[in-house]
Design an enzyme around this catalytic site. Structure first.
Site, PDB file in Angstrom:
ATOM      1  N   GLN A  67       0.784  -1.242   0.000  1.00 34.75           N
ATOM      2  CA  GLN A  67       0.000   0.000   0.000  1.00 34.75           C
ATOM      3  C   GLN A  67       0.816   1.292   0.000  1.00 34.75           C
ATOM      4  O   GLN A  67       0.461   2.252  -0.692  1.00 34.75           O
ATOM      5  CB  GLN A  67      -0.947   0.010   1.221  1.00 34.75           C
ATOM      6  CG  GLN A  67      -1.848   1.219   1.234  1.00 34.75           C
ATOM      7  CD  GLN A  67      -2.789   1.335   2.413  1.00 34.75           C
ATOM      8  OE1 GLN A  67      -3.380   2.370   2.613  1.00 34.75           O
ATOM      9  NE2 GLN A  67      -2.954   0.294   3.199  1.00 34.75           N
ATOM     10  N   SER A  68       1.895   1.340   0.786  1.00 32.30           N
ATOM     11  CA  SER A  68       2.555   2.639   0.994  1.00 32.30           C
ATOM     12  C   SER A  68       3.158   3.179  -0.309  1.00 32.30           C
ATOM     13  O   SER A  68       2.847   4.299  -0.725  1.00 32.30           O
ATOM     14  CB  SER A  68       3.633   2.518   2.073  1.00 32.30           C
ATOM     15  OG  SER A  68       4.646   1.619   1.646  1.00 32.30           O
ATOM     16  N   LYS A 120      16.096 -10.982 -10.322  1.00 35.73           N
ATOM     17  CA  LYS A 120      17.266 -11.755  -9.883  1.00 35.73           C
ATOM     18  C   LYS A 120      17.857 -12.575 -11.035  1.00 35.73           C
ATOM     19  O   LYS A 120      18.891 -13.211 -10.884  1.00 35.73           O
ATOM     20  CB  LYS A 120      16.878 -12.663  -8.711  1.00 35.73           C
ATOM     21  CG  LYS A 120      16.579 -11.836  -7.451  1.00 35.73           C
ATOM     22  CD  LYS A 120      16.123 -12.685  -6.297  1.00 35.73           C
ATOM     23  CE  LYS A 120      15.926 -11.814  -5.064  1.00 35.73           C
ATOM     24  NZ  LYS A 120      15.155 -12.492  -4.035  1.00 35.73           N
ATOM     25  N   ASN A 177       9.619   0.153  -2.040  1.00 38.18           N
ATOM     26  CA  ASN A 177       9.359  -0.024  -0.612  1.00 38.18           C
ATOM     27  C   ASN A 177       9.554  -1.488  -0.225  1.00 38.18           C
ATOM     28  O   ASN A 177       8.742  -2.098   0.447  1.00 38.18           O
ATOM     29  CB  ASN A 177       7.966   0.474  -0.200  1.00 38.18           C
ATOM     30  CG  ASN A 177       6.825  -0.340  -0.765  1.00 38.18           C
ATOM     31  OD1 ASN A 177       6.790  -0.607  -1.964  1.00 38.18           O
ATOM     32  ND2 ASN A 177       5.886  -0.753   0.070  1.00 38.18           N
ATOM     33  N   ARG A 207      20.392  -6.383  -2.160  1.00 40.23           N
ATOM     34  CA  ARG A 207      20.602  -7.811  -2.442  1.00 40.23           C
ATOM     35  C   ARG A 207      20.345  -8.140  -3.906  1.00 40.23           C
ATOM     36  O   ARG A 207      20.901  -9.071  -4.452  1.00 40.23           O
ATOM     37  CB  ARG A 207      19.708  -8.680  -1.528  1.00 40.23           C
ATOM     38  CG  ARG A 207      20.194  -8.746  -0.088  1.00 40.23           C
ATOM     39  CD  ARG A 207      19.511  -9.879   0.682  1.00 40.23           C
ATOM     40  NE  ARG A 207      18.098  -9.637   0.905  1.00 40.23           N
ATOM     41  CZ  ARG A 207      17.597  -8.885   1.884  1.00 40.23           C
ATOM     42  NH1 ARG A 207      18.408  -8.304   2.759  1.00 40.23           N
ATOM     43  NH2 ARG A 207      16.297  -8.721   2.018  1.00 40.23           N
ATOM     44  N   GLU A 224       1.262  -1.276   8.266  1.00 45.15           N
ATOM     45  CA  GLU A 224       0.454  -0.144   8.728  1.00 45.15           C
ATOM     46  C   GLU A 224       0.359   0.010  10.252  1.00 45.15           C
ATOM     47  O   GLU A 224       0.738   1.025  10.818  1.00 45.15           O
ATOM     48  CB  GLU A 224      -0.965  -0.299   8.140  1.00 45.15           C
ATOM     49  CG  GLU A 224      -1.997   0.665   8.647  1.00 45.15           C
ATOM     50  CD  GLU A 224      -1.730   2.097   8.215  1.00 45.15           C
ATOM     51  OE1 GLU A 224      -1.460   2.315   7.030  1.00 45.15           O
ATOM     52  OE2 GLU A 224      -1.804   3.003   9.071  1.00 45.15           O
ATOM     53  N   ASP A 267       0.644   3.730   5.998  1.00 44.98           N
ATOM     54  CA  ASP A 267       0.919   3.370   4.601  1.00 44.98           C
ATOM     55  C   ASP A 267       0.625   4.532   3.657  1.00 44.98           C
ATOM     56  O   ASP A 267       1.523   5.096   3.035  1.00 44.98           O
ATOM     57  CB  ASP A 267       0.058   2.169   4.190  1.00 44.98           C
ATOM     58  CG  ASP A 267       0.636   0.854   4.694  1.00 44.98           C
ATOM     59  OD1 ASP A 267       1.828   0.823   5.009  1.00 44.98           O
ATOM     60  OD2 ASP A 267      -0.110  -0.132   4.769  1.00 44.98           O
ATOM     61  N   GLY A 287      -7.593  20.652  18.969  1.00 43.10           N
ATOM     62  CA  GLY A 287      -7.230  22.064  18.969  1.00 43.10           C
ATOM     63  C   GLY A 287      -7.675  22.731  20.262  1.00 43.10           C
ATOM     64  O   GLY A 287      -8.101  22.069  21.206  1.00 43.10           O
ATOM     65  N   GLY A 288      -7.619  24.047  20.300  1.00 41.06           N
ATOM     66  CA  GLY A 288      -7.987  24.759  21.524  1.00 41.06           C
ATOM     67  C   GLY A 288      -9.490  24.911  21.695  1.00 41.06           C
ATOM     68  O   GLY A 288      -9.956  25.412  22.715  1.00 41.06           O
TER      69      GLY A 288
HETATM   70  N1  COA Z   1      11.867 -10.298  -9.096  1.00 43.61           N
HETATM   71  C1  COA Z   1      12.535 -11.063  -8.218  1.00 43.61           C
HETATM   72  N2  COA Z   1      12.468 -10.901  -6.882  1.00 43.61           N
HETATM   73  C2  COA Z   1      11.677  -9.926  -6.429  1.00 43.61           C
HETATM   74  C3  COA Z   1      10.939  -9.070  -7.280  1.00 43.61           C
HETATM   75  C4  COA Z   1      11.058  -9.286  -8.677  1.00 43.61           C
HETATM   76  N3  COA Z   1      10.416  -8.542  -9.570  1.00 43.61           N
HETATM   77  N4  COA Z   1      10.255  -8.205  -6.520  1.00 43.61           N
HETATM   78  C5  COA Z   1      10.534  -8.495  -5.237  1.00 43.61           C
HETATM   79  N5  COA Z   1      11.394  -9.523  -5.176  1.00 43.61           N
HETATM   80  C6  COA Z   1      11.966 -10.133  -3.986  1.00 43.61           C
HETATM   81  C7  COA Z   1      12.804  -9.183  -3.169  1.00 43.61           C
HETATM   82  O1  COA Z   1      14.059  -8.991  -3.766  1.00 43.61           O
HETATM   83  C8  COA Z   1      12.890  -9.927  -1.862  1.00 43.61           C
HETATM   84  O2  COA Z   1      13.874 -10.928  -1.941  1.00 43.61           O
HETATM   85  P1  COA Z   1      15.006 -11.159  -0.802  1.00 43.61           P
HETATM   86  O3  COA Z   1      14.280 -11.226   0.494  1.00 43.61           O
HETATM   87  O4  COA Z   1      15.602 -12.461  -1.229  1.00 43.61           O
HETATM   88  O5  COA Z   1      15.951 -10.046  -0.855  1.00 43.61           O
HETATM   89  C9  COA Z   1      11.543 -10.640  -1.799  1.00 43.61           C
HETATM   90  O6  COA Z   1      10.954 -10.497  -3.089  1.00 43.61           O
HETATM   91  C10 COA Z   1      10.568 -10.118  -0.768  1.00 43.61           C
HETATM   92  O7  COA Z   1      10.561  -8.708  -0.720  1.00 43.61           O
HETATM   93  P2  COA Z   1      10.112  -7.994   0.624  1.00 43.61           P
HETATM   94  O8  COA Z   1      10.107  -6.527   0.422  1.00 43.61           O
HETATM   95  O9  COA Z   1      10.956  -8.514   1.753  1.00 43.61           O
HETATM   96  O10 COA Z   1       8.595  -8.477   0.757  1.00 43.61           O
HETATM   97  P3  COA Z   1       7.848  -9.102   2.017  1.00 43.61           P
HETATM   98  O11 COA Z   1       6.515  -9.509   1.506  1.00 43.61           O
HETATM   99  O12 COA Z   1       8.639 -10.141   2.702  1.00 43.61           O
HETATM  100  O13 COA Z   1       7.697  -7.866   3.022  1.00 43.61           O
HETATM  101  C11 COA Z   1       6.987  -5.645   3.613  1.00 43.61           C
HETATM  102  C12 COA Z   1       6.690  -6.903   2.794  1.00 43.61           C
HETATM  103  C13 COA Z   1       5.960  -4.612   3.215  1.00 43.61           C
HETATM  104  C14 COA Z   1       6.839  -5.949   5.100  1.00 43.61           C
HETATM  105  C15 COA Z   1       8.414  -5.145   3.317  1.00 43.61           C
HETATM  106  O14 COA Z   1       8.559  -4.996   1.942  1.00 43.61           O
HETATM  107  C16 COA Z   1       8.744  -3.836   4.017  1.00 43.61           C
HETATM  108  O15 COA Z   1       9.012  -3.782   5.220  1.00 43.61           O
HETATM  109  N6  COA Z   1       8.752  -2.746   3.259  1.00 43.61           N
HETATM  110  C17 COA Z   1       9.123  -1.431   3.750  1.00 43.61           C
HETATM  111  C18 COA Z   1       8.034  -0.821   4.603  1.00 43.61           C
HETATM  112  C19 COA Z   1       6.716  -0.736   3.906  1.00 43.61           C
HETATM  113  O16 COA Z   1       6.573  -0.152   2.858  1.00 43.61           O
HETATM  114  N7  COA Z   1       5.695  -1.285   4.573  1.00 43.61           N
HETATM  115  C20 COA Z   1       4.325  -1.055   4.221  1.00 43.61           C
HETATM  116  C21 COA Z   1       3.840  -1.868   3.138  1.00 43.61           C
HETATM  117  S1  COA Z   1       2.220  -1.342   2.787  1.00 43.61           S
END
Ligand code: COA
Length: 425
Positions: free
Chosen positions: A17-18, A75, A96, A104, A139, A168, A247-248
């Site tokens: 979402q964010s 990758k 995000n 990585r 969120e 978000d 507010g006040g």
């Molecule tokens: N091709 C290949 N790999 C991809 C890809 C693509 N097109 N897009 C994403 N990936 C991979 C990433 O490289 C990552 O791999 P790694 O862990 O081996 O490095 C993996 O997908 C997962 O990405 P990640 O961002 O860790 O997703 P998640 O589902 O585990 O976590 C969040 C989700 C939102 C918690 C996390 O992204 C986060 O903390 N984001 C920052 C804060 C944020 O925006 N939070 C609010 C979200 S609304």
């Protein structure tokens, strides 16, 4: 009419979402937003809270309007090549991912800026540098760690999260401002830069008045909080204030005709000092205008509960809309509690494009919130969100200038498509 951000191209590496909130806004202002998604899977929200089987969820469609979707495995070596070409041809990269994920993949700031020194790299993380910088954040974690939850709810109840997605969507808004500011800076610096927003910081920014109150505590009780009138001492941190006004000017949510059976038959009522005499006339307490016990804001502070109880006796004789009509005639600030159903049906919101109906090929017509920011010379049209990988070949050919042969080669490498299932012999 040209769009404000026409000619700006965004490499959109956002999900959930964010980040998508931010890039959707940029797309509404006319930027060409290219959303990069993982082949076969895409943004996880496509399949979350599904209401129409086989179609992208509303969670996804409502956050990804006006974008193009390309599927690339970032990758895979050929996928990396595609990302590098996109970096060369984009003005901004927005991401995000969890902390460290972009590095990585091999796309550090140093690498990205060496490929394109003019690119702006904009990131959302849960926390800024410090003990929690490596945490994944959603969120409600941001609401809790940014000061919102500790100050939301009633004093005698637990902390509460709010329905407004301040962690978000609030952070996405902050990031969008950072991006357009960096784009403006680039017009005279000629260089890109990094833009970082932490969700905790965004929530705290939105809770700034509560940090104000934290400091005011040193000077004595917060007299506009109802607990002051109730004689309940303050602790050492800003307390939860129920529906007290921030507010006040004291304010409360009061029942109207139909409450409490109708959960939304309420109105927010503010006893703003300049209209106190009008309030007294409306509620039938004309003597309160001159009675020294009620005539001044200071005199009223310890009696707010009693005053609002009396006002509520009046609001309960009216529907929330009748009360709004009467009070507005006297410039008495108030607002009916509108349900999502009422908002969805609101004709003025539809007329301004804040509520829009969108056609989608697999889910039919749905409602969305359009661009709430209106530019007089750059109106936003809301176009449906892309299907997964809908524009992959179009982007390779038209944006990156790849030949048919090159496109076929990249497809063959498996960088753009989900792995094929091999039938058992
Ligand atoms: N091709 C290949 N790999 C991809 C890809 C693509 N097109 N897009 C994403 N990936 C991979 C990433 O490289 C990552 O791999 P790694 O862990 O081996 O490095 C993996 O997908 C997962 O990405 P990640 O961002 O860790 O997703 P998640 O589902 O585990 O976590 C969040 C989700 C939102 C918690 C996390 O992204 C986060 O903390 N984001 C920052 C804060 C944020 O925006 N939070 C609010 C979200 S609304």
């Amino acid at each position: 009419m040209s769009k404000a951000l026409e000619g700006v191209r965004i490499l959109d590496f956002t999900h959930v979402q964010s980040g998508p909130t931010c890039t959707q806004l940029l797309a509404w202002f006319g930027a060409d937003v290219i959303k990069v998604e993982r082949p076969g899977a895409g943004d996880i929200t496509r399949g979350q809270l599904v209401d129409v089987k086989g179609a992208d969820s509303l969670y996804f469609t409502m956050l990804n309007h006006n974008k193009r979707s390309i599927t690339v495995d970032s990758k895979n070596p050929q996928g990396k090549r595609v990302i590098e070409e996109l970096i060369k041809s984009c003005d901004v990269m927005v991401e995000n991912f969890a902390p460290g994920a972009l590095d990585r993949m091999g796309f550090t700031w140093e690498r990205i800026s060496s490929i394109n020194p003019r690119i702006i790299v904009a990131s959302i993380k849960g926390f800024g540098p410090g003990p929690y910088e490596d945490c994944k954040v959603y969120e409600n974690v941001a609401q809790c760690t940014g000061g919102s939850a500790s100050t939301t709810g009633f004093r005698d109840g637990p902390p509460l999260v709010t329905g407004a997605q301040i962690g978000d969507s609030g952070t996405g808004l902050h990031l969008a401002l950072g991006i357009v500011t960096a784009l403006y800076h680039r017009t005279h610096s000629g260089k890109g830069q990094r833009v970082s927003v932490a969700m905790q910081d965004s929530v705290l920014n939105l809770c700034r008045v509560k940090l104000r109150d934290q400091q005011r505590l040193k000077a004595g009780p917060l007299t506009e909080y109802s607990q002051y009138g109730e004689g309940i001492p303050f602790g050492d941190a800003t307390p939860r204030a129920g529906n007290d006004s921030g507010g006040g000017q004291p304010g409360r949510i009061l029942m109207c005709k139909g409450a409490p059976e109708d959960p939304n038959a309420y109105i927010y009522f503010i006893t703003q000092a300049p209209v106190w005499e009008k309030i007294c006339d409306v509620i039938g307490e004309p003597t309160w205008k001159t009675d020294p016990e009620y005539a001044t804001p200071k005199a009223r502070l310890p009696k707010l509960n009693q005053i609002f109880e009396r006002i509520e006796q009046w609001t309960m004789t009216k529907t929330k809309f009748e009360a709004m009509d009467i009070l507005n005639k006297f410039d008495i600030p108030c607002g009916p509690i509108l349900s999502m159903k009422e908002l969805a049906e609101d004709s003025s919101l539809r007329n301004t494009g804040t509520i829009v109906e969108v056609e989608h090929p697999t889910r039919g017509t749905y409602l969305s919130v359009g661009n709430p920011i209106k530019l007089s010379d750059s109106p936003s049209d809301v176009r449906r969100s892309p299907l997964l990988g809908e524009h992959t070949d179009e982007i390779l050919r038209e944006v990156l200038g790849f030949s048919d042969h090159q496109v076929a080669e990249i497809h063959d490498s498996g960088a753009l498509d989900p792995p094929r299932k091999v039938a058992a012999e």
